[in-house]
Write a protein that holds these residues in place. Structure first.
Motif, PDB file in Angstrom:
ATOM      1  N   ALA A  29       0.821  -1.208   0.000  1.00  0.00           N
ATOM      2  CA  ALA A  29       0.000   0.000   0.000  1.00  0.00           C
ATOM      3  C   ALA A  29       0.857   1.260   0.000  1.00  0.00           C
ATOM      4  N   THR A  30       2.000   1.215   0.663  1.00  0.00           N
ATOM      5  CA  THR A  30       2.862   2.399   0.726  1.00  0.00           C
ATOM      6  C   THR A  30       3.839   2.480  -0.441  1.00  0.00           C
ATOM      7  N   GLY A  31       3.884   1.448  -1.270  1.00  0.00           N
ATOM      8  CA  GLY A  31       4.759   1.468  -2.437  1.00  0.00           C
ATOM      9  C   GLY A  31       6.152   0.942  -2.175  1.00  0.00           C
ATOM     10  N   MET A  32       6.405   0.414  -1.009  1.00  0.00           N
ATOM     11  CA  MET A  32       7.731  -0.137  -0.700  1.00  0.00           C
ATOM     12  C   MET A  32       7.995  -1.415  -1.505  1.00  0.00           C
ATOM     13  N   VAL A  33       6.928  -2.170  -1.790  1.00  0.00           N
ATOM     14  CA  VAL A  33       7.024  -3.371  -2.620  1.00  0.00           C
ATOM     15  C   VAL A  33       6.177  -3.110  -3.849  1.00  0.00           C
ATOM     16  N   LYS A  34       6.762  -3.320  -5.020  1.00  0.00           N
ATOM     17  CA  LYS A  34       6.032  -3.069  -6.261  1.00  0.00           C
ATOM     18  C   LYS A  34       5.021  -4.184  -6.497  1.00  0.00           C
ATOM     19  N   VAL A  35       3.801  -3.797  -6.755  1.00  0.00           N
ATOM     20  CA  VAL A  35       2.727  -4.758  -6.989  1.00  0.00           C
ATOM     21  C   VAL A  35       2.938  -5.495  -8.300  1.00  0.00           C
ATOM     22  N   ASP A  36       3.656  -4.870  -9.267  1.00  0.00           N
ATOM     23  CA  ASP A  36       3.855  -5.527 -10.554  1.00  0.00           C
ATOM     24  C   ASP A  36       4.756  -6.757 -10.465  1.00  0.00           C
ATOM     25  N   TRP A  37       5.364  -6.998  -9.320  1.00  0.00           N
ATOM     26  CA  TRP A  37       6.107  -8.245  -9.118  1.00  0.00           C
ATOM     27  C   TRP A  37       5.179  -9.439  -9.286  1.00  0.00           C
ATOM     28  N   PHE A  38       3.917  -9.237  -8.974  1.00  0.00           N
ATOM     29  CA  PHE A  38       2.949 -10.317  -9.012  1.00  0.00           C
ATOM     30  C   PHE A  38       2.171 -10.359 -10.323  1.00  0.00           C
ATOM     31  N   ALA A  39       2.450  -9.438 -11.213  1.00  0.00           N
ATOM     32  CA  ALA A  39       1.757  -9.383 -12.501  1.00  0.00           C
ATOM     33  C   ALA A  39       2.352 -10.429 -13.443  1.00  0.00           C
ATOM     34  N   PRO A  40       1.568 -10.859 -14.437  1.00  0.00           N
ATOM     35  CA  PRO A  40       2.127 -11.815 -15.398  1.00  0.00           C
ATOM     36  C   PRO A  40       3.259 -11.190 -16.195  1.00  0.00           C
ATOM     37  N   LYS A  41       4.132 -12.036 -16.724  1.00  0.00           N
ATOM     38  CA  LYS A  41       5.254 -11.556 -17.512  1.00  0.00           C
ATOM     39  C   LYS A  41       4.743 -10.851 -18.762  1.00  0.00           C
ATOM     40  N   PRO A  42       5.495  -9.857 -19.237  1.00  0.00           N
ATOM     41  CA  PRO A  42       5.052  -9.165 -20.449  1.00  0.00           C
ATOM     42  C   PRO A  42       5.034 -10.115 -21.651  1.00  0.00           C
ATOM     43  N   LEU A  43       4.271  -9.738 -22.650  1.00  0.00           N
ATOM     44  CA  LEU A  43       4.157 -10.557 -23.848  1.00  0.00           C
ATOM     45  C   LEU A  43       5.507 -10.727 -24.520  1.00  0.00           C
ATOM     46  N   ALA A  44       5.709 -11.890 -25.085  1.00  0.00           N
ATOM     47  CA  ALA A  44       6.956 -12.163 -25.807  1.00  0.00           C
ATOM     48  C   ALA A  44       7.028 -11.274 -27.047  1.00  0.00           C
ATOM     49  N   ASN A  45       8.211 -10.824 -27.374  1.00  0.00           N
ATOM     50  CA  ASN A  45       8.428 -10.033 -28.585  1.00  0.00           C
ATOM     51  C   ASN A  45       8.464 -10.990 -29.771  1.00  0.00           C
ATOM     52  N   ILE A  46       7.522 -10.877 -30.651  1.00  0.00           N
ATOM     53  CA  ILE A  46       7.466 -11.792 -31.797  1.00  0.00           C
ATOM     54  C   ILE A  46       7.891 -11.125 -33.092  1.00  0.00           C
ATOM     55  N   TYR A  58      13.061 -24.381 -50.529  1.00  0.00           N
ATOM     56  CA  TYR A  58      12.441 -23.674 -51.646  1.00  0.00           C
ATOM     57  C   TYR A  58      10.914 -23.642 -51.548  1.00  0.00           C
ATOM     58  N   ALA A  59      10.336 -24.499 -50.698  1.00  0.00           N
ATOM     59  CA  ALA A  59       8.883 -24.528 -50.542  1.00  0.00           C
ATOM     60  C   ALA A  59       8.418 -23.908 -49.220  1.00  0.00           C
ATOM     61  N   ALA A  60       9.354 -23.471 -48.393  1.00  0.00           N
ATOM     62  CA  ALA A  60       9.013 -22.962 -47.060  1.00  0.00           C
ATOM     63  C   ALA A  60       8.334 -21.596 -47.147  1.00  0.00           C
ATOM     64  N   ASP A  61       7.242 -21.456 -46.429  1.00  0.00           N
ATOM     65  CA  ASP A  61       6.593 -20.155 -46.279  1.00  0.00           C
ATOM     66  C   ASP A  61       7.385 -19.352 -45.262  1.00  0.00           C
ATOM     67  N   SER A  62       7.319 -18.044 -45.387  1.00  0.00           N
ATOM     68  CA  SER A  62       7.909 -17.174 -44.371  1.00  0.00           C
ATOM     69  C   SER A  62       7.145 -15.864 -44.365  1.00  0.00           C
ATOM     70  N   PHE A  63       7.189 -15.208 -43.242  1.00  0.00           N
ATOM     71  CA  PHE A  63       6.575 -13.894 -43.108  1.00  0.00           C
ATOM     72  C   PHE A  63       7.352 -13.121 -42.063  1.00  0.00           C
ATOM     73  N   GLU A  64       7.187 -11.822 -42.099  1.00  0.00           N
ATOM     74  CA  GLU A  64       7.882 -10.954 -41.148  1.00  0.00           C
ATOM     75  C   GLU A  64       6.848 -10.148 -40.376  1.00  0.00           C
ATOM     76  N   LEU A  65       7.029 -10.090 -39.069  1.00  0.00           N
ATOM     77  CA  LEU A  65       6.171  -9.272 -38.216  1.00  0.00           C
ATOM     78  C   LEU A  65       6.940  -8.040 -37.783  1.00  0.00           C
ATOM     79  N   ARG A  66       6.328  -6.900 -38.000  1.00  0.00           N
ATOM     80  CA  ARG A  66       6.871  -5.610 -37.567  1.00  0.00           C
ATOM     81  C   ARG A  66       5.774  -4.881 -36.803  1.00  0.00           C
ATOM     82  N   ALA A  67       6.151  -3.805 -36.183  1.00  0.00           N
ATOM     83  CA  ALA A  67       5.153  -2.988 -35.481  1.00  0.00           C
ATOM     84  C   ALA A  67       4.113  -2.454 -36.450  1.00  0.00           C
TER      85      ALA A  67
END
Length: 124
Positions: A29-46, A58-67
């Motif tokens: 409550a006072t902020g001495m311990v961050k509550v985000d310690w208990f939050a789920p891990k951030p999303l993986a960077n894909i 030569y037959a493999a599909d591929s794609f690129e993900l960007r922002a």
């Protein structure tokens, strides 16, 4: 004598748990311990280039993900995609492409002509 020691141990244990819980709540409550310690891990960077595995190169599909969207062969095919940390989906024409993220790989579920696995060959 044994039951007295057992009762004393039980009451000491219960009081200790209550005190630890109270101190933890006050620290959060006072902020001495961050509550985000208990939050789920951030999303993986894909971001990056994903290439189909276990097929001829030569037959493999591929794609690129960007922002900015999804790219195939250097061309942007979609500006919108959804990623929730487990599932990637985007639309190409009338087809919806759906992938599940599993062990650092994307497993294509749709279109369902066959299930294929994609590994990141270049990070974005």
């Amino acid at each position: 004598m044994k039951s007295t020691n057992l009762k004393r141990f039980q009451s000491t244990f219960l009081v200790s748990i209550i005190v630890i819980t109270l101190i933890s709540a006050i620290m959060m409550a006072t902020g001495m311990v961050k509550v985000d310690w208990f939050a789920p891990k951030p999303l993986a960077n894909i971001y990056g280039t994903w290439t189909e595995q276990e097929v001829a190169h030569y037959a493999a599909d591929s794609f690129e993900l960007r922002a900015s969207g999804v790219f195939v062969n250097g061309r942007q095919i979609s500006t919108h995609y959804q990623w929730d940390g487990n599932t990637l989906s985007y639309r190409l024409g009338d087809d919806v492409y759906l992938y599940n993220y599993l062990s650092n790989r994307l497993v294509r579920q749709q279109p369902a002509h066959y299930i294929s696995t994609f590994a990141r060959t270049r990070k974005g």
